[in-house]
Design an enzyme around this catalytic site. Structure first.
Site, PDB file in Angstrom:
ATOM      1  N   ASN A  23       0.850  -1.183   0.000  1.00 52.73           N
ATOM      2  CA  ASN A  23       0.000   0.000   0.000  1.00 52.73           C
ATOM      3  C   ASN A  23       0.892   1.242   0.000  1.00 52.73           C
ATOM      4  O   ASN A  23       1.689   1.436   0.925  1.00 52.73           O
ATOM      5  CB  ASN A  23      -0.901  -0.017   1.239  1.00 52.73           C
ATOM      6  CG  ASN A  23      -1.934   1.091   1.222  1.00 52.73           C
ATOM      7  OD1 ASN A  23      -1.629   2.220   0.863  1.00 52.73           O
ATOM      8  ND2 ASN A  23      -3.154   0.790   1.611  1.00 52.73           N
ATOM      9  N   HIS A  26       0.855   6.194   1.946  1.00 52.45           N
ATOM     10  CA  HIS A  26       1.538   7.153   2.810  1.00 52.45           C
ATOM     11  C   HIS A  26       2.720   7.841   2.151  1.00 52.45           C
ATOM     12  O   HIS A  26       3.254   8.811   2.692  1.00 52.45           O
ATOM     13  CB  HIS A  26       1.883   6.495   4.138  1.00 52.45           C
ATOM     14  CG  HIS A  26       0.641   6.174   4.923  1.00 52.45           C
ATOM     15  ND1 HIS A  26      -0.181   7.162   5.413  1.00 52.45           N
ATOM     16  CD2 HIS A  26       0.049   4.997   5.234  1.00 52.45           C
ATOM     17  CE1 HIS A  26      -1.215   6.601   6.023  1.00 52.45           C
ATOM     18  NE2 HIS A  26      -1.093   5.297   5.918  1.00 52.45           N
ATOM     19  N   HIS A  59      -5.651   3.516  -1.463  1.00 51.47           N
ATOM     20  CA  HIS A  59      -6.968   3.859  -0.933  1.00 51.47           C
ATOM     21  C   HIS A  59      -7.304   5.278  -1.350  1.00 51.47           C
ATOM     22  O   HIS A  59      -6.688   6.235  -0.888  1.00 51.47           O
ATOM     23  CB  HIS A  59      -6.943   3.732   0.592  1.00 51.47           C
ATOM     24  CG  HIS A  59      -8.273   3.958   1.245  1.00 51.47           C
ATOM     25  ND1 HIS A  59      -8.456   3.809   2.599  1.00 51.47           N
ATOM     26  CD2 HIS A  59      -9.485   4.305   0.746  1.00 51.47           C
ATOM     27  CE1 HIS A  59      -9.712   4.058   2.908  1.00 51.47           C
ATOM     28  NE2 HIS A  59     -10.357   4.381   1.791  1.00 51.47           N
ATOM     29  N   ARG A  61      -9.492   7.855  -0.611  1.00 53.49           N
ATOM     30  CA  ARG A  61     -10.463   8.246   0.401  1.00 53.49           C
ATOM     31  C   ARG A  61     -11.324   9.392  -0.099  1.00 53.49           C
ATOM     32  O   ARG A  61     -10.922  10.167  -0.961  1.00 53.49           O
ATOM     33  CB  ARG A  61      -9.752   8.645   1.692  1.00 53.49           C
ATOM     34  CG  ARG A  61      -9.005   7.498   2.367  1.00 53.49           C
ATOM     35  CD  ARG A  61      -8.443   7.928   3.694  1.00 53.49           C
ATOM     36  NE  ARG A  61      -9.494   8.142   4.665  1.00 53.49           N
ATOM     37  CZ  ARG A  61      -9.750   7.314   5.690  1.00 53.49           C
ATOM     38  NH1 ARG A  61      -9.023   6.219   5.861  1.00 53.49           N
ATOM     39  NH2 ARG A  61     -10.723   7.577   6.527  1.00 53.49           N
ATOM     40  N   ARG A  65      -7.102  12.437   1.309  1.00 52.69           N
ATOM     41  CA  ARG A  65      -5.950  12.746   2.163  1.00 52.69           C
ATOM     42  C   ARG A  65      -4.691  11.982   1.744  1.00 52.69           C
ATOM     43  O   ARG A  65      -3.596  12.354   2.120  1.00 52.69           O
ATOM     44  CB  ARG A  65      -6.267  12.434   3.632  1.00 52.69           C
ATOM     45  CG  ARG A  65      -6.327  10.960   3.957  1.00 52.69           C
ATOM     46  CD  ARG A  65      -6.557  10.691   5.424  1.00 52.69           C
ATOM     47  NE  ARG A  65      -7.909  11.028   5.838  1.00 52.69           N
ATOM     48  CZ  ARG A  65      -8.433  10.623   7.004  1.00 52.69           C
ATOM     49  NH1 ARG A  65      -7.703   9.910   7.838  1.00 52.69           N
ATOM     50  NH2 ARG A  65      -9.668  10.930   7.312  1.00 52.69           N
ATOM     51  N   GLU A  86      -8.637   0.413  -2.851  1.00 53.73           N
ATOM     52  CA  GLU A  86      -9.482   0.412  -1.650  1.00 53.73           C
ATOM     53  C   GLU A  86     -10.454   1.571  -1.763  1.00 53.73           C
ATOM     54  O   GLU A  86     -10.057   2.703  -2.079  1.00 53.73           O
ATOM     55  CB  GLU A  86      -8.630   0.533  -0.397  1.00 53.73           C
ATOM     56  CG  GLU A  86      -7.762  -0.691  -0.135  1.00 53.73           C
ATOM     57  CD  GLU A  86      -6.993  -0.616   1.157  1.00 53.73           C
ATOM     58  OE1 GLU A  86      -6.584  -1.686   1.660  1.00 53.73           O
ATOM     59  OE2 GLU A  86      -6.793   0.506   1.673  1.00 53.73           O
ATOM     60  N   THR A 117      -8.167   3.239   8.861  1.00 51.00           N
ATOM     61  CA  THR A 117      -9.300   2.329   8.955  1.00 51.00           C
ATOM     62  C   THR A 117      -9.267   1.620  10.302  1.00 51.00           C
ATOM     63  O   THR A 117      -8.277   0.985  10.661  1.00 51.00           O
ATOM     64  CB  THR A 117      -9.264   1.301   7.810  1.00 51.00           C
ATOM     65  OG1 THR A 117      -9.208   2.009   6.573  1.00 51.00           O
ATOM     66  CG2 THR A 117     -10.500   0.431   7.834  1.00 51.00           C
ATOM     67  N   GLU A 167     -10.666  -9.711   2.805  1.00 52.17           N
ATOM     68  CA  GLU A 167      -9.419  -9.364   3.487  1.00 52.17           C
ATOM     69  C   GLU A 167      -9.724  -9.206   4.966  1.00 52.17           C
ATOM     70  O   GLU A 167     -10.533  -8.354   5.355  1.00 52.17           O
ATOM     71  CB  GLU A 167      -8.805  -8.080   2.929  1.00 52.17           C
ATOM     72  CG  GLU A 167      -7.486  -7.730   3.603  1.00 52.17           C
ATOM     73  CD  GLU A 167      -6.760  -6.549   2.980  1.00 52.17           C
ATOM     74  OE1 GLU A 167      -5.919  -5.947   3.674  1.00 52.17           O
ATOM     75  OE2 GLU A 167      -7.038  -6.230   1.802  1.00 52.17           O
ATOM     76  N   HIS A 210      -3.411  -5.027   7.930  1.00 51.87           N
ATOM     77  CA  HIS A 210      -3.565  -3.913   8.866  1.00 51.87           C
ATOM     78  C   HIS A 210      -2.672  -4.128  10.080  1.00 51.87           C
ATOM     79  O   HIS A 210      -2.820  -5.092  10.822  1.00 51.87           O
ATOM     80  CB  HIS A 210      -5.005  -3.692   9.341  1.00 51.87           C
ATOM     81  CG  HIS A 210      -5.211  -2.308   9.913  1.00 51.87           C
ATOM     82  ND1 HIS A 210      -5.490  -1.222   9.122  1.00 51.87           N
ATOM     83  CD2 HIS A 210      -5.138  -1.833  11.176  1.00 51.87           C
ATOM     84  CE1 HIS A 210      -5.605  -0.137   9.875  1.00 51.87           C
ATOM     85  NE2 HIS A 210      -5.394  -0.479  11.127  1.00 51.87           N
ATOM     86  N   HIS A 233       1.604   1.133   5.745  1.00 46.20           N
ATOM     87  CA  HIS A 233       2.154   2.146   6.637  1.00 46.20           C
ATOM     88  C   HIS A 233       3.505   1.733   7.209  1.00 46.20           C
ATOM     89  O   HIS A 233       4.457   2.529   7.226  1.00 46.20           O
ATOM     90  CB  HIS A 233       1.166   2.423   7.770  1.00 46.20           C
ATOM     91  CG  HIS A 233       1.641   3.454   8.740  1.00 46.20           C
ATOM     92  ND1 HIS A 233       2.336   3.132   9.886  1.00 46.20           N
ATOM     93  CD2 HIS A 233       1.527   4.804   8.732  1.00 46.20           C
ATOM     94  CE1 HIS A 233       2.625   4.240  10.545  1.00 46.20           C
ATOM     95  NE2 HIS A 233       2.154   5.264   9.871  1.00 46.20           N
TER      96      HIS A 233
END
Length: 259
Positions: A23, A26, A59, A61, A65, A86, A117, A167, A210, A233
């Site tokens: 992912n 970030h 993702h 959003r 962001r 996502e 999340t 997931e 996660h 992350h």
């Protein structure tokens, strides 16, 4: 169609190669904090491809962001890796997914006030909202995933909705690991492993993600039915110290050793 029920009678899946989806949200978060174009999440996607990552997760959003709309096409053009988008269960996000046609769309819960999340999607309580979105995504050839807790009620809802992938949210496991609560770690691992086995027996491909780190990834990676981990992350954070290439390679090594 008539809803199916979960059945434990099918043959269990055997261990399979474990994919790593990275992912890159970030990277975009850092870019957006200052404005401008640096650091570019597309460059991160290219690095993931160069070091053997299996997919890119992003993702989009509602408040933008992290990833921005224009990033999606750029990421898709930059590598041949499958893009896992996502997205919240909204008509706006559905329209974006149908326009870009990512390899996969993972439907996640989303609240504007959350930092990240915070838990799994309540698929069991959102049938009327999710059913048409899942149907339109599948009709467009997009693999649908639901980000849920490792819970039989939620898994049953995923089966009823016709989602080919789930997931499992590993946040509670990660928190317990960080707190040193070995009893809870054991309970969370068993819950995830049991639901991964049940998903696979019923034709649903289980993924997980996660809060996964170098320290806690291996027990999750060792669950034989899990086909993919999505990690973001932590890898981006480690990249500050060791570089993104090294962080991905280390995570890949740990996953492979566990499997």
């Amino acid at each position: 169609r008539q809803p199916q029920s979960l059945s434990p009678r099918m043959n269990p899946s055997q261990a399979r190669p474990l994919r790593l989806g990275v992912n890159i949200d970030h990277v975009a978060t850092i870019r957006n904090a200052r404005g401008g174009d640096h650091p570019d999440p597309v460059r991160a996607a290219e690095i993931v491809a160069a070091v053997g990552g299996d997919g890119i997760t992003a993702h989009l959003r509602e408040d933008r962001r992290h990833i921005r709309d224009e990033d999606l096409a750029r990421i898709q053009a930059a590598t041949n890796l499958p893009l896992n988008l996502e997205m919240a269960a909204t008509r706006e996000m559905l329209a974006i997914a149908l326009r870009h046609k990512p390899h996969a769309a993972c439907i996640v819960p989303e609240k504007r006030e959350e930092r990240t999340t915070e838990g799994g999607l309540d698929a069991a309580g959102m049938d009327n909202t999710l059913a048409p979105i899942v149907e339109e995504l599948r009709a467009a050839g997009i693999r649908v995933s639901l980000f849920i807790e490792a819970d039989e009620r939620q898994l049953d809802a995923a089966l009823r909705l016709g989602a080919p992938v789930v997931e499992f949210h590993t946040g509670e496991y990660a928190h317990a690991f960080l707190d040193g609560d070995s009893d809870k770690v054991t309970r969370e691992l068993k819950r995830i492993a049991d639901m991964a086995a049940l998903a696979a027996k019923n034709g649903i491909e289980p993924h997980a993600g996660h809060g996964l780190t170098f320290e806690n990834v291996q027990p999750i990676a060792a669950i034989p039915q899990i086909a993919e981990l999505n990690i973001g992350h932590y890898l981006i954070g480690e990249a500050v110290f060791v570089g993104l290439e090294n962080a991905i390679r280390r995570m890949r090594e740990l996953m492979d050793a566990a499997r």
